[in-house]
Design a protein around this motif. Structure first.
Motif, PDB file in Angstrom:
ATOM      1  N   VAL A  95       0.853  -1.190   0.000  1.00 46.36           N
ATOM      2  CA  VAL A  95       0.000   0.000   0.000  1.00 46.36           C
ATOM      3  C   VAL A  95       0.887   1.237   0.000  1.00 46.36           C
ATOM      4  CG1 VAL A  95      -1.742   1.249   1.324  1.00 46.36           C
ATOM      5  CG2 VAL A  95      -1.776  -1.240   1.270  1.00 46.36           C
ATOM      6  N   LYS A  98       1.007   8.029   2.437  1.00 44.12           N
ATOM      7  CA  LYS A  98       0.106   9.170   2.311  1.00 44.12           C
ATOM      8  C   LYS A  98       0.544  10.104   1.174  1.00 44.12           C
ATOM      9  CE  LYS A  98      -0.216  11.567   6.063  1.00 44.12           C
ATOM     10  NZ  LYS A  98      -0.339  12.557   7.157  1.00 44.12           N
ATOM     11  N   THR A 101      -0.141   8.624  -2.276  1.00 45.57           N
ATOM     12  CA  THR A 101      -1.580   8.600  -2.527  1.00 45.57           C
ATOM     13  C   THR A 101      -2.062   9.967  -2.990  1.00 45.57           C
ATOM     14  OG1 THR A 101      -1.793   6.938  -0.800  1.00 45.57           O
ATOM     15  CG2 THR A 101      -3.814   7.991  -1.519  1.00 45.57           C
ATOM     16  N   GLU A 102      -1.562  11.026  -2.313  1.00 47.43           N
ATOM     17  CA  GLU A 102      -1.930  12.394  -2.709  1.00 47.43           C
ATOM     18  C   GLU A 102      -1.447  12.705  -4.118  1.00 47.43           C
ATOM     19  OE1 GLU A 102      -0.202  14.878   0.259  1.00 47.43           O
ATOM     20  OE2 GLU A 102      -1.575  14.197   1.834  1.00 47.43           O
TER      21      GLU A 102
END
Length: 117
Positions: A95, A98, A101-102
């Protein structure tokens, strides 16, 4: 007494050399141990026979006495064929964090927006 088979670090700065030892889990990493079972030299090539040396008879003895190997030692014992291979799963490792992902969301928004000319 909870027993562990673990690594005890030796060597100088940036030149690690480890001893494989049987010890009480409450003792410090490089502290007192009951028996030295082998050596591990991470600086050698992975296919080198000198990289990991273990006295398998004594390792078997300590495992029979209930000693628990640490994760790294368990992997070495699996490679040597002493322990059965475990299936490991770390679903969070794939995964993105953060920040990534942004960035992916911004890139998707840019590509969806019609090209203004």
């Amino acid at each position: 007494m909870s027993m562990k088979i673990r690594l005890a670090r030796g060597g100088s700065k940036k030149r690690p050399h480890y001893s494989i030892v049987a010890t009480d889990s409450r003792n410090p990493r490089d502290g007192r141990f009951l028996e030295k079972l082998g050596t591990y030299n991470p600086l050698l090539a992975k296919d080198s026979e000198e990289r990991v040396k273990m006295n398998m008879e004594r390792v078997q003895y300590w495992l029979g006495q209930g000693a628990q190997p640490t994760d790294r030692i368990a992997r070495m014992l699996e490679a040597a064929g002493v322990l059965a291979k475990k299936t490991r799963s770390n679903p969070k490792s794939a995964v993105p964090g953060k920040r990534m992902t942004e960035l992916a969301a911004k890139k998707a928004a840019r590509s969806e927006a019609p090209a203004a000319e």
